[in-house]
Design a protein around this motif. Structure first.
Motif, PDB file in Angstrom:
ATOM      1  N   HIS A  29       0.656  -1.028   0.067  1.00 22.33           N
ATOM      2  CA  HIS A  29       0.091   0.141   0.003  1.00 22.33           C
ATOM      3  C   HIS A  29       0.790   1.328  -0.001  1.00 22.33           C
ATOM      4  O   HIS A  29       0.795   2.006   0.960  1.00 22.33           O
ATOM      5  CB  HIS A  29      -0.936   0.055   1.300  1.00 22.33           C
ATOM      6  N   THR A 137      -4.061  -6.453   3.922  1.00 24.95           N
ATOM      7  CA  THR A 137      -3.509  -5.571   4.658  1.00 24.95           C
ATOM      8  C   THR A 137      -4.102  -4.040   4.138  1.00 24.95           C
ATOM      9  O   THR A 137      -3.705  -2.952   4.524  1.00 24.95           O
ATOM     10  CB  THR A 137      -1.970  -5.381   4.653  1.00 24.95           C
ATOM     11  N   ASP A 139      -6.571  -2.560   5.477  1.00 28.96           N
ATOM     12  CA  ASP A 139      -7.031  -1.710   6.461  1.00 28.96           C
ATOM     13  C   ASP A 139      -6.120  -0.874   7.295  1.00 28.96           C
ATOM     14  O   ASP A 139      -6.080  -0.098   8.083  1.00 28.96           O
ATOM     15  CB  ASP A 139      -7.847  -2.291   7.599  1.00 28.96           C
ATOM     16  N   GLU A 141      -3.100   1.576   7.985  1.00 30.62           N
ATOM     17  CA  GLU A 141      -2.750   3.011   7.564  1.00 30.62           C
ATOM     18  C   GLU A 141      -1.475   3.228   7.622  1.00 30.62           C
ATOM     19  O   GLU A 141      -0.633   3.667   8.030  1.00 30.62           O
ATOM     20  CB  GLU A 141      -3.485   4.086   8.590  1.00 30.62           C
TER      21      GLU A 141
END
Length: 141
Positions: A29, A137, A139, A141
């Motif tokens: 991410h 993954t 969720d 941050e």
């Protein structure tokens, strides 16, 4: 992150230790040029050199991964800065990179081994694994 997701991630890490004897990496991410999670098992001396020289912004693997989805063999990438060539001097070669997710939350992974290039089937497996970790993954941050 949920406990069951951590268990799945640990199982994946154990499996990859056998498949990728010269290392692997996940930048999960990537948002605004920074990954939410960074997992790397490449040689510590290489990671130090890579960081000290600021190679990430010139790395053909990263550049390809930010611009494409799917997988690519390292030998198919142009290497004008010699970064992949330098990695070989640290024992990191025969690699494949995978990229999944939208540009706003991209996940890039890399896998290497000493015994020779990965097959198309193995590269497809790594691509699916990268998607699985990306989804697990989401969720974070």
């Amino acid at each position: 992150m949920k406990t069951e997701n951590l268990t799945v991630m640990e199982a994946i890490r154990e499996e990859l230790a056998d498949l990728c004897d010269t290392g692997y990496a996940f930048a999960l991410h990537i948002r605004f040029t920074r990954p939410a999670i960074l997992l790397r098992t490449y040689d510590d001396a290489w990671l130090e050199e890579y960081s000290r020289q600021g190679m990430m912004i010139r790395d053909p693997v990263v550049i390809w991964g930010m611009q494409n989805s799917g997988f690519v063999y390292w030998y198919d990438l142009p290497d004008p800065e010699g970064i992949l060539t330098k990695a070989k001097s640290f024992g990191i070669h025969n690699g494949v990179t995978c990229s999944v997710g939208p540009a706003s939350s991209r996940t890039i992974s890399g896998f290497s081994r000493s015994s020779g290039p990965f097959s198309t089937q193995e590269a497809g497996y790594f691509l699916n694994l990268t998607q699985k970790l990306h989804d697990l993954t989401a969720d974070v941050e």
